[in-house]
Motif scaffolding. Sequence first.
Motif, mmCIF file in Angstrom:
data_model
loop_
_atom_site.group_PDB
_atom_site.id
_atom_site.type_symbol
_atom_site.label_atom_id
_atom_site.label_comp_id
_atom_site.label_asym_id
_atom_site.label_seq_id
_atom_site.Cartn_x
_atom_site.Cartn_y
_atom_site.Cartn_z
ATOM 1 N N HIS A 1 -5.043 2.071 0.157
ATOM 2 C CA HIS A 1 -3.347 2.371 0.346
ATOM 3 C C HIS A 1 -2.809 2.137 -0.667
ATOM 4 O O HIS A 1 -2.931 1.289 -1.591
ATOM 5 C CB HIS A 1 -2.935 1.362 1.439
ATOM 6 C CG HIS A 1 -3.655 1.165 2.691
ATOM 7 N ND1 HIS A 1 -3.006 2.072 3.617
ATOM 8 C CD2 HIS A 1 -4.655 0.650 3.422
ATOM 9 C CE1 HIS A 1 -3.810 1.874 5.017
ATOM 10 N NE2 HIS A 1 -5.353 1.089 4.690
ATOM 11 N N VAL B 1 4.713 -5.016 2.264
ATOM 12 C CA VAL B 1 4.204 -4.636 3.842
ATOM 13 C C VAL B 1 5.244 -5.439 4.270
ATOM 14 O O VAL B 1 5.994 -5.973 4.115
ATOM 15 C CB VAL B 1 3.044 -5.796 3.818
ATOM 16 C CG1 VAL B 1 1.586 -5.343 2.933
ATOM 17 C CG2 VAL B 1 3.619 -7.039 2.884
ATOM 18 N N SER C 1 1.701 -4.128 9.318
ATOM 19 C CA SER C 1 0.926 -4.568 7.819
ATOM 20 C C SER C 1 -0.287 -5.448 8.096
ATOM 21 O O SER C 1 -1.468 -4.557 7.780
ATOM 22 C CB SER C 1 1.552 -4.143 6.652
ATOM 23 O OG SER C 1 1.794 -2.829 6.750
ATOM 24 N N TYR D 1 2.837 5.948 1.236
ATOM 25 C CA TYR D 1 3.833 4.787 1.871
ATOM 26 C C TYR D 1 4.868 5.421 0.559
ATOM 27 O O TYR D 1 6.217 5.971 1.603
ATOM 28 C CB TYR D 1 3.801 3.003 1.089
ATOM 29 C CG TYR D 1 5.592 2.738 1.352
ATOM 30 C CD1 TYR D 1 5.690 2.812 2.914
ATOM 31 C CD2 TYR D 1 6.488 3.326 0.828
ATOM 32 C CE1 TYR D 1 6.405 2.020 3.766
ATOM 33 C CE2 TYR D 1 7.434 2.311 0.937
ATOM 34 C CZ TYR D 1 7.450 1.775 2.693
ATOM 35 O OH TYR D 1 9.101 1.180 2.597
ATOM 36 N N ILE E 1 -0.213 1.350 5.452
ATOM 37 C CA ILE E 1 0.256 -0.010 5.324
ATOM 38 C C ILE E 1 1.579 -0.099 4.393
ATOM 39 O O ILE E 1 1.398 0.928 3.819
ATOM 40 C CB ILE E 1 -0.691 -1.082 4.057
ATOM 41 C CG1 ILE E 1 -1.994 -1.533 4.844
ATOM 42 C CG2 ILE E 1 -0.014 -1.692 3.724
ATOM 43 C CD1 ILE E 1 -3.452 -2.338 4.021
#
Length: 471
Positions: A88, A167, A171, A201, A313
């Motif tokens: 992530h 987060v 998450s 993200y 996340i």
Amino acid sequence: MSPDLEREKLLRRLATLPPERRAALRTALLGGREQRTWPLSTGQERLWFLQRFDPDDCAYHITWPVRLRGPVDETALAAAFTAIAARHEVLRTRFVLDGDLPAQVVDEPGEVRLDRLDPASADIGRAVAGYAGRPFDLAAAPAWRAGLLRLAADDAVLCIVLHHIVVDHWSLDVLMRELGECYRAHREGRPPRLDELPMQYRDYAVAERRRAEEGRDHLDYWTGRLAGAPPLDLPLDHPRPARWTGRGAKAAVAVPDADVTGLEAVARAHRATPFMALLAAWQVTLGASAGQDDFCVGVPVAGRDRPELAPLIGYFSTTLVARAELSGDPAFGELLRRTRVGTMKALAHAGTSLDRILGALRVPRDLSRPPLCQAMFNLTHNLPTGDLLRTELGDLAVEVCPQPDLGRARVEVSLDVYRGPEGIGGWLEYSTDLFDAATAHRLAEAFARVVTLAGGDPGLRLSELGAAVRN
């Protein structure tokens, strides 16, 4: 096919490519250059500005402490976090100034080391709170950390602390699920069995800002709905400071199961959800306390409206603004109808960041209070918790520890409750600059009385419910 559908179809196709193919495609699109910085999502930008406003504020720290019973393999635990951070990118992200604008920089994967909490502390809660309250330097390092407090050879507390900028509460469930798998995989000498992520993200942040720039985020609805909304002016115990400090505390909230069941039956009879009924009860409590029939309450929502966002996340949650409609002294049943209609419309127009709404409304700057929403309401009921509340981690037994009270408040009063087998439980978080503890406890008890009375007789008018609040 519409541009949105084409974009979604392309994202799904890209998600099926092997990682090396995606990397090659990215390099080709950038003309052989790797992009170094990425824009923040609009929600991240708000949190970044708040951190710059007060770098020592820990109000937006999310803490998850768990007790581990059994022989903890620290090497495997650190390796598990290393694997998750490699997977992530948001857990390898720093937040810097790029010219005059904030930007995110994704660092290369590296080894994650566990911090060691002081074993000399006899108070676990104090040790966890001290660790959780340490501020983050968002530009210097990733905005999360994990520490271990060794209590005995087979007893330890793992404390995970993350800044909200990377987060949300959804998450945490993803993180604990992957922590369990990666810990077991390292112990068993095998690769973790985790599906490839469909996106990162930063990809979401770029797309979210593009939607806002193209005017596809329902801003017109919100400016029409919220224009002219007055601030909530609860009676204060202390003069309002010239500048908001975020100092806060918590008061317990409890409503017995029988009373909650009564309100839930009223909600069903009015084609509403328990969330809508509890929100209406909180609005009645606030309106009666402040002597107002018009004000706004912020409501956090998950913001993961597409399936490809579920395994990520990151900070996807957003704040819906519920404008109270208490005018005319309606019966509670009528207020519930208004709340249901308002909530359904708000959800249909979700996706606009609070900062864009504030900018469009031109809300006057007031450093002494949070803008637009001085109160919040959250019912924890639709977030995944199957892995968050897990009872095992490999060969370790897991117990969730109490959340530390960091002495902070995000708004003037915030009600954060959950539905359990014994009824409603939770906390009322309040600003200690404005309210005494006794006032906060009275407000929590007043909310419980409104739930009880409205659940017993939805024909009661708000003036009658308000009298119960003030007595």
